[in-house]
Motif scaffolding. Structure first.
Motif, PDB file in Angstrom:
ATOM      1  N   GLY A  57      30.048  -8.466  87.874  1.00  0.00           N
ATOM      2  CA  GLY A  57      29.458  -8.793  86.591  1.00  0.00           C
ATOM      3  C   GLY A  57      28.065  -8.211  86.482  1.00  0.00           C
ATOM      4  O   GLY A  57      27.839  -7.042  86.790  1.00  0.00           O
ATOM      5  N   GLU A  58      27.121  -9.044  86.093  1.00  0.00           N
ATOM      6  CA  GLU A  58      25.734  -8.592  85.951  1.00  0.00           C
ATOM      7  C   GLU A  58      24.855  -8.984  87.138  1.00  0.00           C
ATOM      8  O   GLU A  58      23.637  -8.793  87.094  1.00  0.00           O
ATOM      9  N   THR A  59      25.448  -9.545  88.196  1.00  0.00           N
ATOM     10  CA  THR A  59      24.663  -9.911  89.368  1.00  0.00           C
ATOM     11  C   THR A  59      24.459  -8.681  90.253  1.00  0.00           C
ATOM     12  O   THR A  59      25.423  -8.013  90.608  1.00  0.00           O
ATOM     13  N   PRO A  60      23.202  -8.362  90.608  1.00  0.00           N
ATOM     14  CA  PRO A  60      22.951  -7.165  91.422  1.00  0.00           C
ATOM     15  C   PRO A  60      23.618  -7.249  92.790  1.00  0.00           C
ATOM     16  O   PRO A  60      23.914  -8.336  93.297  1.00  0.00           O
ATOM     17  N   GLN A  61      23.803  -6.076  93.394  1.00  0.00           N
ATOM     18  CA  GLN A  61      24.350  -6.032  94.746  1.00  0.00           C
ATOM     19  C   GLN A  61      23.381  -6.661  95.735  1.00  0.00           C
ATOM     20  O   GLN A  61      22.163  -6.591  95.553  1.00  0.00           O
ATOM     21  N   PRO A  62      23.911  -7.243  96.797  1.00  0.00           N
ATOM     22  CA  PRO A  62      23.031  -7.864  97.788  1.00  0.00           C
ATOM     23  C   PRO A  62      22.416  -6.816  98.703  1.00  0.00           C
ATOM     24  O   PRO A  62      22.908  -5.691  98.819  1.00  0.00           O
ATOM     25  N   ASP A  63      21.310  -7.199  99.377  1.00  0.00           N
ATOM     26  CA  ASP A  63      20.715  -6.308 100.375  1.00  0.00           C
ATOM     27  C   ASP A  63      20.976  -6.809 101.785  1.00  0.00           C
ATOM     28  O   ASP A  63      20.400  -6.306 102.750  1.00  0.00           O
ATOM     29  N   ALA A  64      21.851  -7.804 101.899  1.00  0.00           N
ATOM     30  CA  ALA A  64      22.243  -8.360 103.198  1.00  0.00           C
ATOM     31  C   ALA A  64      23.662  -8.884 103.060  1.00  0.00           C
ATOM     32  O   ALA A  64      24.157  -9.071 101.944  1.00  0.00           O
ATOM     33  N   PRO A 176      38.208   2.976  88.476  1.00  0.00           N
ATOM     34  CA  PRO A 176      36.794   3.187  88.130  1.00  0.00           C
ATOM     35  C   PRO A 176      35.997   1.904  87.929  1.00  0.00           C
ATOM     36  O   PRO A 176      34.763   1.959  87.861  1.00  0.00           O
ATOM     37  N   VAL A 177      36.659   0.776  87.798  1.00  0.00           N
ATOM     38  CA  VAL A 177      35.933  -0.464  87.483  1.00  0.00           C
ATOM     39  C   VAL A 177      35.965  -1.471  88.635  1.00  0.00           C
ATOM     40  O   VAL A 177      35.605  -2.636  88.450  1.00  0.00           O
ATOM     41  N   ILE A 178      36.370  -1.033  89.818  1.00  0.00           N
ATOM     42  CA  ILE A 178      36.302  -1.914  90.984  1.00  0.00           C
ATOM     43  C   ILE A 178      34.829  -2.267  91.209  1.00  0.00           C
ATOM     44  O   ILE A 178      33.978  -1.381  91.286  1.00  0.00           O
ATOM     45  N   PRO A 179      34.486  -3.550  91.287  1.00  0.00           N
ATOM     46  CA  PRO A 179      33.073  -3.947  91.370  1.00  0.00           C
ATOM     47  C   PRO A 179      32.352  -3.351  92.577  1.00  0.00           C
ATOM     48  O   PRO A 179      32.938  -3.186  93.659  1.00  0.00           O
ATOM     49  N   ALA A 180      31.082  -3.065  92.366  1.00  0.00           N
ATOM     50  CA  ALA A 180      30.276  -2.466  93.423  1.00  0.00           C
ATOM     51  C   ALA A 180      30.135  -3.378  94.634  1.00  0.00           C
ATOM     52  O   ALA A 180      29.906  -2.910  95.753  1.00  0.00           O
ATOM     53  N   GLY A 181      30.269  -4.684  94.422  1.00  0.00           N
ATOM     54  CA  GLY A 181      30.129  -5.621  95.533  1.00  0.00           C
ATOM     55  C   GLY A 181      31.396  -5.886  96.308  1.00  0.00           C
ATOM     56  O   GLY A 181      31.411  -6.743  97.202  1.00  0.00           O
TER      57      GLY A 181
END
Length: 261
Positions: A57-64, A176-181
């Motif tokens: 969704g609109e939640t950024p990717q984690p850094d951990a 193409p729409v598989i979430p980045a997370g």
């Protein structure tokens, strides 16, 4: 009102009015992807608050690496932000063990639990399936991953209603729409283990077993149900995607249970 110290930083969707209902979605999904088809029905009788996991969704990717305790904190923070003192929690797939952990940590806040296509830990078969999912995502083979997910998420009956051209068209839409997370979500599927929490769950609980599920086996789902005291079990003849194969039946099971509890 009991509050959490964590600020609400994950993106959330809020709909409807009435008793609170928190939604926890699955790996590689989002609130819209997993609950969108039944959202209107849920919001007809509840204040529905859904939180997107990092990288969805609109939640950024984690850094951990994802941590279940942080996910629980964010769900409770979202409830606090929306003024919900108590609430039911509906957890789908990976959202199931997250919901269980929330109920174990905040029993005074949770009125009931609905766990669909859920698990308390990944058994060897689930770990193997998700390790392939993780590898395909991390190596950028997203079209092959979309094919794999079609095989592993749809029931045999649903998949066989499609011809190969229709499957390929669906794959081309999904890749193409598989979430980045996704990689982070699937990594947590392989690590999460809430078996120690199950015996202490005292709130009314419904376990919706997806009986034609190739990804999270019905046996693993029933094992979860058996370990929760007095859990109700409802069987739904669908693969891993009840919102795609049998949305109205899934909605009715959830709504009827919540109306009684």
């Amino acid at each position: 009102m009991t509050t959490t110290l964590a600020p609400a930083v994950f993106a959330r969707t809020t709909r409807g009015s009435g008793p609170g209902l928190l939604l926890a979605h699955g790996a590689g999904g989002s609130i819209e992807a997993n609950y969108g088809p039944i959202m209107d029905g849920l919001a007809a009788g509840h204040t529905v608050v859904g939180v997107d996991l990092p990288g969805a969704g609109e939640t950024p990717q984690p850094d951990a690496p994802l941590d279940v305790e942080e996910l629980v904190d964010q769900l409770v923070a979202a409830a606090d932000a929306e003024g919900l003192d108590t609430f039911a929690v509906s957890g789908y797939s990976l959202g199931g063990p997250v919901a269980i952990r929330l109920a174990a940590r905040h029993p005074e806040r949770v009125s009931s639990l609905v766990l669909s296509a859920a698990f308390a830990h990944a058994d060897t078969r689930t770990d193997l399936a998700t390790s392939i999912w993780h590898q395909l995502y991390e190596t950028g083979q997203h079209t092959l991953l979309a094919n794999y997910l079609s095989l592993m998420a749809l029931s045999e009956g649903a998949l066989n209603t499609l011809n190969p051209a229709q499957v390929q068209a669906a794959v081309e839409q999904l890749a193409p729409v598989i979430p980045a997370g996704t990689g982070d979500h699937v990594d947590l599927v392989r690590r999460i283990d809430v078996r120690a929490d199950l015996a202490g769950i005292a709130v009314p609980t419904l376990v919706v077993v997806t009986t034609a599920d190739p990804l999270i086996s019905p046996a693993l789902q029933r094992e979860l149900a058996a370990a929760i005291p007095a859990a109700e079990v409802a069987e739904l003849p669908t693969g891993h995607l009840p919102f795609a194969e049998r949305p109205q039946e899934w909605l009715k099971l959830i709504s009827d249970f919540l109306a009684r509890n």
